[in-house]
Design a protein around this motif. Structure first.
Motif, PDB file in Angstrom:
ATOM      1  N   UNK A   1      11.420   8.098  -7.601  1.00 14.40           N
ATOM      2  CA  UNK A   1      11.509   8.638  -8.954  1.00 14.40           C
ATOM      3  C   UNK A   1      11.726  10.150  -8.969  1.00 14.40           C
ATOM      4  N   UNK A   2      10.936  10.894  -8.210  1.00 10.42           N
ATOM      5  CA  UNK A   2      10.979  12.364  -8.276  1.00 10.42           C
ATOM      6  C   UNK A   2      11.691  12.986  -7.079  1.00 10.42           C
ATOM      7  N   UNK A   3      11.973  12.173  -6.034  1.00 18.87           N
ATOM      8  CA  UNK A   3      12.499  12.680  -4.772  1.00 18.87           C
ATOM      9  C   UNK A   3      11.540  13.700  -4.160  1.00 18.87           C
ATOM     10  N   UNK A   4      10.247  13.551  -4.482  1.00 17.87           N
ATOM     11  CA  UNK A   4       9.187  14.405  -3.936  1.00 17.87           C
ATOM     12  C   UNK A   4       7.973  13.517  -3.662  1.00 17.87           C
ATOM     13  N   UNK A   5       7.154  13.971  -2.745  1.00 15.30           N
ATOM     14  CA  UNK A   5       5.901  13.256  -2.500  1.00 15.30           C
ATOM     15  C   UNK A   5       4.730  14.212  -2.692  1.00 15.30           C
ATOM     16  N   UNK A   6       3.511  13.638  -2.829  1.00 14.26           N
ATOM     17  CA  UNK A   6       2.327  14.456  -3.129  1.00 14.26           C
ATOM     18  C   UNK A   6       1.156  14.029  -2.240  1.00 14.26           C
ATOM     19  N   UNK A   7       0.025  14.686  -2.464  1.00 14.61           N
ATOM     20  CA  UNK A   7      -1.194  14.362  -1.694  1.00 14.61           C
ATOM     21  C   UNK A   7      -1.940  13.167  -2.263  1.00 14.61           C
ATOM     22  N   UNK A   8      -1.423  12.563  -3.326  1.00 12.59           N
ATOM     23  CA  UNK A   8      -2.130  11.469  -3.988  1.00 12.59           C
ATOM     24  C   UNK A   8      -2.220  10.192  -3.182  1.00 12.59           C
ATOM     25  N   UNK A   9      -1.467  10.123  -2.055  1.00  7.99           N
ATOM     26  CA  UNK A   9      -1.439   8.885  -1.260  1.00  7.99           C
ATOM     27  C   UNK A   9      -2.390   8.943  -0.069  1.00  7.99           C
ATOM     28  N   UNK A  10      -3.375   9.849  -0.103  1.00 13.39           N
ATOM     29  CA  UNK A  10      -4.250  10.009   1.064  1.00 13.39           C
ATOM     30  C   UNK A  10      -4.970   8.710   1.431  1.00 13.39           C
ATOM     31  N   UNK A  11      -5.623   8.081   0.440  1.00 13.37           N
ATOM     32  CA  UNK A  11      -6.369   6.846   0.741  1.00 13.37           C
ATOM     33  C   UNK A  11      -5.430   5.729   1.186  1.00 13.37           C
ATOM     34  N   UNK A  12      -4.191   5.713   0.634  1.00  8.13           N
ATOM     35  CA  UNK A  12      -3.207   4.710   1.056  1.00  8.13           C
ATOM     36  C   UNK A  12      -2.824   4.913   2.516  1.00  8.13           C
ATOM     37  N   UNK A  13      -2.582   6.160   2.886  1.00  6.52           N
ATOM     38  CA  UNK A  13      -2.194   6.457   4.265  1.00  6.52           C
ATOM     39  C   UNK A  13      -3.314   6.116   5.241  1.00  6.52           C
ATOM     40  N   UNK A  14      -4.546   6.408   4.830  1.00  9.34           N
ATOM     41  CA  UNK A  14      -5.696   6.097   5.685  1.00  9.34           C
ATOM     42  C   UNK A  14      -5.793   4.596   5.934  1.00  9.34           C
ATOM     43  N   UNK A  15      -5.626   3.813   4.857  1.00 10.89           N
ATOM     44  CA  UNK A  15      -5.726   2.355   4.987  1.00 10.89           C
ATOM     45  C   UNK A  15      -4.595   1.797   5.852  1.00 10.89           C
ATOM     46  N   UNK A  16      -3.375   2.280   5.626  1.00 15.31           N
ATOM     47  CA  UNK A  16      -2.220   1.779   6.366  1.00 15.31           C
ATOM     48  C   UNK A  16      -2.322   2.141   7.842  1.00 15.31           C
TER      49      UNK A  16
ATOM     50  N   UNK B   1       0.823  -1.197   0.000  1.00 14.80           N
ATOM     51  CA  UNK B   1       0.000   0.000   0.000  1.00 14.80           C
ATOM     52  C   UNK B   1       0.865   1.258   0.000  1.00 14.80           C
ATOM     53  N   UNK B   2       2.005   1.223   0.671  1.00 13.80           N
ATOM     54  CA  UNK B   2       2.913   2.373   0.693  1.00 13.80           C
ATOM     55  C   UNK B   2       3.771   2.459  -0.563  1.00 13.80           C
ATOM     56  N   UNK B   3       3.631   1.457  -1.460  1.00 11.23           N
ATOM     57  CA  UNK B   3       4.445   1.447  -2.684  1.00 11.23           C
ATOM     58  C   UNK B   3       4.207   2.651  -3.568  1.00 11.23           C
ATOM     59  N   UNK B   4       2.998   3.212  -3.570  1.00 11.42           N
ATOM     60  CA  UNK B   4       2.704   4.372  -4.409  1.00 11.42           C
ATOM     61  C   UNK B   4       3.497   5.591  -3.999  1.00 11.42           C
ATOM     62  N   UNK B   5       3.458   5.927  -2.696  1.00 17.61           N
ATOM     63  CA  UNK B   5       4.218   7.092  -2.223  1.00 17.61           C
ATOM     64  C   UNK B   5       5.722   6.836  -2.333  1.00 17.61           C
ATOM     65  N   UNK B   6       6.139   5.585  -2.052  1.00 19.67           N
ATOM     66  CA  UNK B   6       7.566   5.255  -2.158  1.00 19.67           C
ATOM     67  C   UNK B   6       8.061   5.438  -3.586  1.00 19.67           C
ATOM     68  N   UNK B   7       7.232   5.063  -4.586  1.00 15.52           N
ATOM     69  CA  UNK B   7       7.627   5.225  -5.994  1.00 15.52           C
ATOM     70  C   UNK B   7       7.801   6.696  -6.346  1.00 15.52           C
ATOM     71  N   UNK B   8       6.935   7.563  -5.816  1.00 15.97           N
ATOM     72  CA  UNK B   8       7.086   9.009  -6.057  1.00 15.97           C
ATOM     73  C   UNK B   8       8.399   9.501  -5.460  1.00 15.97           C
ATOM     74  N   UNK B   9       8.738   9.020  -4.251  1.00 15.88           N
ATOM     75  CA  UNK B   9       9.968   9.441  -3.588  1.00 15.88           C
ATOM     76  C   UNK B   9      11.192   8.970  -4.361  1.00 15.88           C
TER      77      UNK B   9
END
Length: 643
Positions: free
Chosen positions: A519-534, A509-517
């Motif tokens: 690849x871009x060395x930045x993170x975004x708000x797109x992982x909200x539902x992932x964070x909620x679930x985790x 579930x954290x793979x989405x935010x980790x991939x942003x980190x």
């Protein structure tokens, strides 16, 4: 009364009532005012005698105390009569009376004057009018009658409209609102129409058998159960089971909702309970079905902080008494359904009231296949449609969800001008229900589109590399519902879950935010539902399942559901700090684990994201081309969606 008679029954509009009241006002004014709307002007007795001697009076109508004076038309235009209205409210000439005079105790002199004027041809007519009390009586009683009529009208509206018929509804407010199913006229639902739920059906069928053949059980000393409580998540078929009982049992079946007992008037709920059991006892053997019983069966004294609802508690007390009180009803079985069994009163749940508690759980793969077969009967489906495949695509779906999938698939097929519903229509229906409506026209910049692709590719990569994570089947970056991308997985149906399985799922579930980190060395708000679930998973591991080494084998879960009424937490402030720290450490550890997996497979992650940007949808085969065969794959997996 037949349905035709009910439909032809005269319905009185409230506007007719208001119009009738207005007409009553007009009628009373007409009676009291002698059909004239112009008020006569008061004058003195001496002035009247002057008009009488001058021959200006046409007619006099007198009673015991007053007299109405009618002036001749030719004299009305004189200056002395200029204050008398010349026209009435409708524009017609004012026919009188024009003046009114108080006679007082000079009645004999007054009549003598009238005689003299009449004999001298100065007065055309005079007459005595007996006093009528009707006008005063009507004016006195009218406000009371209007208030009574409005009160009865309001009571009928508040107590359920026309049920009970005529003007007697106000007296039927304490009567039961239960619907009595007629086995001859009502549509039947039998146990054949209830797919799955084998254990629940067996229990329910035995209750029907109790009523059909009680001697079989009573002959050896057994007692017929008082009631059965159907408990389970929404949509699992609790009400459907009760309908099947109504269809199978050749006994009267009373059906109503828990909210039907609740009314704004004190004592009505308890009165309706008494009336319901009285009707059932008269028709015994009988079955009573109360849907959503938590509306009245909530634990007493624990419903809220603002004080208990005495009326609801009185209703519950009456229900407890009727089910197993001093005057016990025989051969009346109560079925009830709820998805909130944790808030029900303990006295209601005890043996002797609800002897049996039947848990109606979400269907497994075999039961889902049976449910699909029931709901597919009315559909025109393609010959190669496999219900086993459909059951695998809908893990965690309730019976109501499956009915919705079948209906949505038929709508999609009709939208595409197909003559039969095929496999793809069902897959699209599952996507539509779980993920939401596709928004292909949503404007997304190339930079955002690449970020979404990297995020979804991160989920896919990590889940593919972990043993206990659910492997991916399909990924899309087409926006659906509120999500900008979605992924479909193949989870196992587990009865118990081990810590390593939960940790692998959290890592994926954290793979989405980790991939942003990565690849871009930045993170975004797109992982909200992932964070909620985790966060929910980590909190459950620590506070509910006792899977944390620091806290040990302890749980703060309250199965009774009463923890929400407590003013304090079941642990100290020091423990709260430990819990927060452990949750944070769990999530952060899986985030770092996902980063390390993605750094090892960064080139594959980028390749997968590029294909996703190009095609917008990729499948399991594309992942196998990039990563090779997944070593942890097992047969019999099923599909679910996660945004």
């Amino acid at each position: 009364m037949s349905k035709d008679n009910k439909s032809n029954k005269l319905k009185i509009s409230p506007w007719l009532i208001y119009g009738g009241i207005l007409l009553m006002f007009f009628a009373i004014q007409y009676v009291v005012g002698d059909s004239n709307w112009s008020e006569p002007r008061p004058t003195s007795l001496s002035t009247f005698y002057k008009y009488l001697d001058a021959g200006q009076v046409n007619k006099v109508v007198y009673s015991k105390t007053t007299a109405d004076i009618y002036i001749k038309d030719q004299f009305l235009k004189n200056k002395e009569h200029q204050k008398v209205p010349q026209k009435d409210m409708f524009g017609n000439p004012n026919r009188g009376p024009h003046y009114t005079v108080v006679i007082g105790d000079k009645n004999e002199l007054f009549t003598k004057k009238l005689d003299e004027a009449y004999n001298a041809k100065k007065l055309n007519d005079y007459s005595a009018e007996p006093e009528s009390m009707w006008g005063d009586v009507l004016l006195t009683l009218l406000p009371i009658l209007i208030l009574v009529a409005l009160w009865i009208f309001m009571m009928r509206r508040m107590s359920g409209g026309g049920a009970g018929g005529g003007g007697g509804q106000i007296f039927n407010i304490g009567k039961s609102k239960a619907k009595l199913f007629d086995e001859k006229n009502d549509i039947k639902v039998t146990f054949k129409d209830v797919a799955g739920l084998e254990g629940a059906k067996e229990e329910i069928q035995e209750i029907v058998e109790f009523l059909k053949n009680p001697e079989k059980y009573t002959s050896i000393g057994g007692k017929i159960p008082k009631g059965a409580l159907l408990v389970g998540p929404p949509g699992t078929g609790k009400t459907l089971l009760a309908k099947a009982v109504a269809g199978e049992a050749k006994v009267p079946f009373f059906s109503l909702s828990g909210s039907d007992f609740v009314e704004m008037f004190v004592g009505v709920g308890a009165s309706r309970v008494r009336d319901l059991f009285k009707q059932a006892k008269e028709k015994s053997p009988a079955i009573i079905f109360i849907d959503e019983i938590d509306a009245v069966g909530r634990a007493r004294g624990k419903n809220n902080f603002s004080g208990s609802n005495d009326e609801r508690e009185n209703t519950l007390n009456q229900l407890l008494t009727e089910m197993d009180g001093f005057g016990t009803n025989t051969n009346v079985i109560v079925l009830a359904a709820t998805n909130r069994a944790d808030v029900l009163d303990k006295a209601l749940m005890r043996a002797g009231r609800f002897d049996r508690q039947i848990y109606v759980d979400l269907p497994d793969i075999r039961e889902r296949r049976e449910i699909f077969e029931v709901h597919l009967k009315p559909l025109k489906k393609s010959e190669d449609l496999d219900t086993e495949f459909l059951a695998k695509q809908t893990p965690g779906f309730s019976g109501a969800d499956i009915a919705n999938v079948c209906n949505e698939a038929a709508l999609i097929a009709a939208r595409n001008d197909k003559k039969a519903v095929d496999k793809q229509d069902f897959l699209d229906a599952v996507d539509r229900i779980v993920g939401g409506l596709e928004k292909k026209n949503k404007i997304i910049s190339p930079e955002e589109k690449r970020a979404i692709a990297i995020h979804e590719a991160g989920h896919a990569t990590v889940s593919w590399m972990l043993e206990h994570a659910a492997p991916l089947v399909k990924v899309t970056i087409v926006p659906r519902g509120q999500s900008l991308g979605a992924a479909w997985y193949l989870p196992e149906e587990r009865l118990i879950v081990r810590p390593e399985q939960m940790l692998d799922e959290m890592c994926a579930t954290m793979g989405g935010r980790a991939a942003e980190k990565v690849t871009f060395d930045k993170i975004s708000t797109g992982a909200l539902s992932d964070l909620e679930k985790v966060t929910k998973q980590a909190r459950a591991m620590v506070t509910i399942y006792g899977l944390n080494e620091k806290l040990g084998n302890i749980t703060y879960y309250d199965s009774s559901g009463q923890s929400e009424y407590n003013f304090s937490k079941p642990y100290s402030e020091d423990t709260a700090q430990v819990i927060d720290k452990e949750i944070s450490m769990l999530i952060e550890a899986q985030y770092q684990r996902a980063i390390s997996i993605l750094e090892e497979n960064k080139d594959k992650l980028t390749k997968l994201a590029d294909i996703l940007i190009e095609r917008e949808v990729i499948f399991k085969d594309d992942l196998e081309d990039i990563f090779g065969k997944r070593p942890y794959d097992k047969p019999g997996h099923e599909m679910v969606t996660e945004a």
